[in-house]
Design a protein around this motif. Structure first.
Motif, PDB file in Angstrom:
ATOM      1  N   THR A 183     -42.889 -29.917  10.845  1.00  0.00           N
ATOM      2  CA  THR A 183     -41.730 -29.151  10.619  1.00  0.00           C
ATOM      3  C   THR A 183     -42.057 -27.462  10.293  1.00  0.00           C
ATOM      4  N   ALA A 184     -43.517 -27.147  10.789  1.00  0.00           N
ATOM      5  CA  ALA A 184     -43.720 -25.650  10.544  1.00  0.00           C
ATOM      6  C   ALA A 184     -44.919 -25.589  11.545  1.00  0.00           C
ATOM      7  N   ILE A 185     -45.149 -24.173  11.592  1.00  0.00           N
ATOM      8  CA  ILE A 185     -46.472 -23.773  12.624  1.00  0.00           C
ATOM      9  C   ILE A 185     -46.915 -22.660  11.580  1.00  0.00           C
ATOM     10  N   GLU A 186     -48.242 -22.171  12.178  1.00  0.00           N
ATOM     11  CA  GLU A 186     -48.808 -20.681  11.705  1.00  0.00           C
ATOM     12  C   GLU A 186     -49.726 -20.265  13.008  1.00  0.00           C
ATOM     13  N   ASP A 187     -49.701 -19.080  13.082  1.00  0.00           N
ATOM     14  CA  ASP A 187     -50.232 -18.293  14.312  1.00  0.00           C
ATOM     15  C   ASP A 187     -50.909 -17.172  13.730  1.00  0.00           C
ATOM     16  N   ASN A 188     -52.132 -17.241  13.553  1.00  0.00           N
ATOM     17  CA  ASN A 188     -52.828 -15.902  13.124  1.00  0.00           C
ATOM     18  C   ASN A 188     -52.770 -14.751  13.938  1.00  0.00           C
ATOM     19  N   GLY A 189     -52.669 -14.952  15.184  1.00  0.00           N
ATOM     20  CA  GLY A 189     -52.570 -13.739  16.360  1.00  0.00           C
ATOM     21  C   GLY A 189     -51.191 -13.337  16.637  1.00  0.00           C
ATOM     22  N   MET A 190     -50.426 -13.555  15.739  1.00  0.00           N
ATOM     23  CA  MET A 190     -48.981 -13.388  16.161  1.00  0.00           C
ATOM     24  C   MET A 190     -48.738 -11.773  16.255  1.00  0.00           C
ATOM     25  N   MET A 191     -49.463 -10.965  15.823  1.00  0.00           N
ATOM     26  CA  MET A 191     -49.136  -9.453  15.831  1.00  0.00           C
ATOM     27  C   MET A 191     -49.825  -9.066  17.194  1.00  0.00           C
ATOM     28  N   GLY A 192     -50.639  -9.964  17.712  1.00  0.00           N
ATOM     29  CA  GLY A 192     -51.235  -9.523  19.106  1.00  0.00           C
ATOM     30  C   GLY A 192     -50.179  -9.832  20.146  1.00  0.00           C
ATOM     31  N   ARG A 193     -49.146 -10.491  19.881  1.00  0.00           N
ATOM     32  CA  ARG A 193     -48.399 -11.186  21.016  1.00  0.00           C
ATOM     33  C   ARG A 193     -47.157  -9.916  21.199  1.00  0.00           C
ATOM     34  N   THR A 194     -46.672 -10.040  22.474  1.00  0.00           N
ATOM     35  CA  THR A 194     -45.590  -9.015  22.566  1.00  0.00           C
ATOM     36  C   THR A 194     -44.259  -9.314  21.931  1.00  0.00           C
ATOM     37  N   PRO A 195     -43.623  -8.175  21.627  1.00  0.00           N
ATOM     38  CA  PRO A 195     -42.374  -8.427  20.944  1.00  0.00           C
ATOM     39  C   PRO A 195     -41.503  -9.662  21.468  1.00  0.00           C
ATOM     40  N   GLU A 196     -41.116  -9.705  22.896  1.00  0.00           N
ATOM     41  CA  GLU A 196     -40.662 -10.692  23.578  1.00  0.00           C
ATOM     42  C   GLU A 196     -40.961 -12.046  23.108  1.00  0.00           C
ATOM     43  N   ILE A 197     -42.362 -12.219  22.957  1.00  0.00           N
ATOM     44  CA  ILE A 197     -42.956 -13.527  22.826  1.00  0.00           C
ATOM     45  C   ILE A 197     -42.508 -13.883  21.486  1.00  0.00           C
ATOM     46  N   GLN A 198     -42.909 -12.912  20.243  1.00  0.00           N
ATOM     47  CA  GLN A 198     -42.499 -13.055  19.067  1.00  0.00           C
ATOM     48  C   GLN A 198     -41.231 -13.474  18.807  1.00  0.00           C
ATOM     49  N   THR A 199     -40.195 -12.941  19.661  1.00  0.00           N
ATOM     50  CA  THR A 199     -38.733 -13.108  19.069  1.00  0.00           C
ATOM     51  C   THR A 199     -38.408 -14.699  19.784  1.00  0.00           C
ATOM     52  N   LYS A 200     -39.132 -14.758  20.871  1.00  0.00           N
ATOM     53  CA  LYS A 200     -38.836 -16.282  21.398  1.00  0.00           C
ATOM     54  C   LYS A 200     -39.244 -17.272  20.527  1.00  0.00           C
ATOM     55  N   ILE A 201     -40.629 -17.000  20.059  1.00  0.00           N
ATOM     56  CA  ILE A 201     -41.106 -18.117  18.935  1.00  0.00           C
ATOM     57  C   ILE A 201     -40.092 -18.473  17.886  1.00  0.00           C
ATOM     58  N   GLY A 202     -39.829 -17.140  17.228  1.00  0.00           N
ATOM     59  CA  GLY A 202     -38.703 -17.301  16.301  1.00  0.00           C
ATOM     60  C   GLY A 202     -37.406 -18.120  16.702  1.00  0.00           C
ATOM     61  N   GLU A 203     -37.038 -17.911  17.889  1.00  0.00           N
ATOM     62  CA  GLU A 203     -35.653 -18.829  18.103  1.00  0.00           C
ATOM     63  C   GLU A 203     -35.995 -20.073  18.605  1.00  0.00           C
ATOM     64  N   THR A 204     -37.174 -20.364  18.968  1.00  0.00           N
ATOM     65  CA  THR A 204     -37.566 -21.759  19.052  1.00  0.00           C
ATOM     66  C   THR A 204     -37.728 -22.498  17.988  1.00  0.00           C
TER      67      THR A 204
END
Length: 320
Positions: free
Chosen positions: A70-91
């Motif tokens: 029911t959770a994930i973590e992603d150390n490298g989130m800051m290196g992802r594009t804003p579009e991918i960050q947003t899509k991860i949040g939505e997913t």
């Protein structure tokens, strides 16, 4: 990856290993029974189940959800594009999952040492905190990992500690208005790092005195640096904002090393922990079989609640 192929291959691996995977990954035609229910909120990371799900991040999120996480973590989130960050949040929202930590990373995080008191390092840290606020909004994160940097041999320890506290107070002022929390992680990777122990981190958090600055208690690192994990969890509990997992030696899943995670998880659950436990480790075995073994290790170590007593036919056991 085509879901049908994933299912067939997964079931084949499970059959060879003599273990089970949840019914909800049995195929598109399956009505999908209730998901596996863990007692605690364990958070895998991307790549942990990529042999089962494929390399696509969003296929991996789906499989994690299907396995009951029911959770994930992603150390490298800051290196992802804003579009991918947003899509991860939505997913994550779609699957009812919580976003765990990502690293506040201003380049080489360890070398931007807040212990020095140098303004250039502090400025970089604070700039990255401001960027992290925007990243957190996109992916619905609440926690960010911070490592203060290297120990400076030519500066007295008390002065280094004061420099770190000053920088973290300023970082907290950036994060707190947004309901965000930096979690300070004492590490065992190298003795050159400033932050090494849970009591040291506890002292700093008390001095910063902000809900935006708490401890990331990684049980793998603390087992290596100080041991006595359950006692030190209790001692620092009021300042812990996030927990991470890894067995020692090897930094793999529970049951792969010396740590009794069944007792540790039971203790954490009994203390009423509602937060995340990040699966900050590798897989002990390769391939699909290793990923299924990892899942089963969590099922085993999470199954600490007492089983209901077997029904009897009105007779008291041991009496005639």
């Amino acid at each position: 990856m085509i879901r049908r192929d994933f299912v067939k291959k997964s079931l084949a691996v499970a059959g060879v290993a003599g273990i089970n995977i949840p019914a909800q990954v049995a195929g598109d035609d399956n009505p999908l029974p209730a998901k596996n229910k863990f007692n605690l909120k364990y958070a895998p990371h991307f790549g942990m189940f990529e042999n089962l799900a494929g390399k696509d991040l969003f296929d991996q999120l789906k499989v994690m959800s299907e396995l009951g996480f029911t959770a994930i973590e992603d150390n490298g989130m800051m290196g992802r594009t804003p579009e991918i960050q947003t899509k991860i949040g939505e997913t994550l929202a779609k699957y009812g999952m919580t976003m765990g930590v990502f690293v506040i990373d201003g380049g080489d995080n360890w070398k931007i040492s807040l212990t020095t008191g140098k303004q250039e390092f502090k400025d970089t840290f604070l700039k990255t905190c401001r960027t992290a606020v925007e990243v957190a909004k996109r992916c619905n994160a609440k926690w960010m990992t911070v490592v203060p940097g290297f120990f400076e041999r030519h500066i007295p320890i008390g002065i280094q500690t004061g420099n770190v506290i000053d920088a973290l107070r300023q970082g907290s002022e950036i994060l707190a208005p947004h309901g965000l929390t930096m979690v300070l992680e004492p590490l065992s990777d190298t003795p050159e790092l400033f932050l090494r122990n849970s009591d040291q981190t506890y002292m700093i958090c008390r001095a910063v005195n902000s809900p935006a600055c708490k401890i990331l208690f990684d049980m793998y690192h603390m087992q290596r640096n100080e041991g006595d994990v359950i006692t030190n969890l209790d001692r620092t509990w009021s300042e812990i904002g996030y927990l991470q997992i890894g067995d020692n030696p090897g930094r793999k899943e529970p049951t792969s090393g010396e740590m009794n995670y069944k007792n540790i998880f039971k203790h954490i659950h009994e203390k009423g922990w509602q937060g995340i436990l990040g699966m900050e480790h590798g897989n002990a075995k390769p391939g699909k079989e290793g990923e299924i073994a990892l899942f089963n290790a969590y099922v085993e170590t999470d199954s600490f609640l007492p089983k209901p007593a077997a029904a009897t036919s009105g007779k008291t056991k041991g009496k005639k």
